[in-house]
Scaffold this active site. Structure first.
Site, PDB file in Angstrom:
ATOM      1  N   HIS A  15       0.796  -1.227   0.000  1.00 54.51           N
ATOM      2  CA  HIS A  15       0.000   0.000   0.000  1.00 54.51           C
ATOM      3  C   HIS A  15       0.829   1.278   0.000  1.00 54.51           C
ATOM      4  O   HIS A  15       0.410   2.260  -0.635  1.00 54.51           O
ATOM      5  CB  HIS A  15      -0.998  -0.014   1.153  1.00 54.51           C
ATOM      6  CG  HIS A  15      -2.071  -1.041   0.958  1.00 54.51           C
ATOM      7  ND1 HIS A  15      -3.183  -0.813   0.179  1.00 54.51           N
ATOM      8  CD2 HIS A  15      -2.185  -2.313   1.402  1.00 54.51           C
ATOM      9  CE1 HIS A  15      -3.940  -1.886   0.163  1.00 54.51           C
ATOM     10  NE2 HIS A  15      -3.361  -2.826   0.903  1.00 54.51           N
ATOM     11  N   ASP A  19       0.135   4.116  -2.687  1.00 55.80           N
ATOM     12  CA  ASP A  19      -0.108   5.528  -2.379  1.00 55.80           C
ATOM     13  C   ASP A  19       0.781   6.435  -3.221  1.00 55.80           C
ATOM     14  O   ASP A  19       0.355   7.499  -3.673  1.00 55.80           O
ATOM     15  CB  ASP A  19       0.119   5.801  -0.895  1.00 55.80           C
ATOM     16  CG  ASP A  19      -0.945   5.189  -0.011  1.00 55.80           C
ATOM     17  OD1 ASP A  19      -2.012   4.783  -0.542  1.00 55.80           O
ATOM     18  OD2 ASP A  19      -0.721   5.110   1.208  1.00 55.80           O
ATOM     19  N   GLU A  45      -9.124   4.230  -6.560  1.00 60.80           N
ATOM     20  CA  GLU A  45      -8.224   4.722  -7.602  1.00 60.80           C
ATOM     21  C   GLU A  45      -8.991   5.373  -8.750  1.00 60.80           C
ATOM     22  O   GLU A  45      -8.521   5.467  -9.865  1.00 60.80           O
ATOM     23  CB  GLU A  45      -7.348   3.577  -8.126  1.00 60.80           C
ATOM     24  CG  GLU A  45      -8.053   2.559  -8.975  1.00 60.80           C
ATOM     25  CD  GLU A  45      -8.813   1.487  -8.201  1.00 60.80           C
ATOM     26  OE1 GLU A  45      -9.311   0.571  -8.854  1.00 60.80           O
ATOM     27  OE2 GLU A  45      -8.926   1.551  -6.961  1.00 60.80           O
TER      28      GLU A  45
END
Length: 125
Positions: A15, A19, A45
């Site tokens: 993650h 990000d 997203e």
């Protein structure tokens, strides 16, 4: 617009790198859109760009510039480096159309872009 294969990025690299991909895509889009446009995150997203007072041809050109800018951005963290792509569904608001209906048409075009192979812009009917 929707980042292509984003779940696989999170699953493969974690993650924090996901990000970084989100931040890079947003930065590329923000540097590409005009001051009169608004970029917003719809969830996960998925993002939307509102382009007031823009005709179909102008919207297409801007969507393609955003798509190509995101694809050109190299995203790196440590030893991981990649380029992201986006699929874009483009819909023009018709007279009297509410946002929800516009969003549904754009979303249908987005799914058509994904089904056609991703990393492309499809215009809603």
């Amino acid at each position: 617009m929707d980042l292509d294969g984003f779940k696989q990025v999170n699953d493969r690299y974690g993650h924090p790198f996901g990000d970084a991909v989100l931040r890079a895509a947003v930065q590329s889009a923000q540097l590409t859109i005009r001051s009169t446009d608004t970029l917003g995150r719809m969830g996960g997203e998925e993002f939307a760009v509102l382009m007031p007072d823009t005709d179909k041809e102008g919207a297409w050109r801007l969507a393609e510039r955003v798509r190509l800018a995101i694809a050109a951005a190299e995203i790196s963290s440590g030893e991981i480096s990649m380029h992201a792509t986006v699929s874009i569904g483009l819909a023009m608001r018709t007279a009297g159309e509410q946002f929800d209906a516009l969003y549904v048409r754009a979303d249908m075009a987005l799914y058509a872009a994904k089904e056609a192979g991703r990393n492309r812009t499809v215009v809603a009917i």
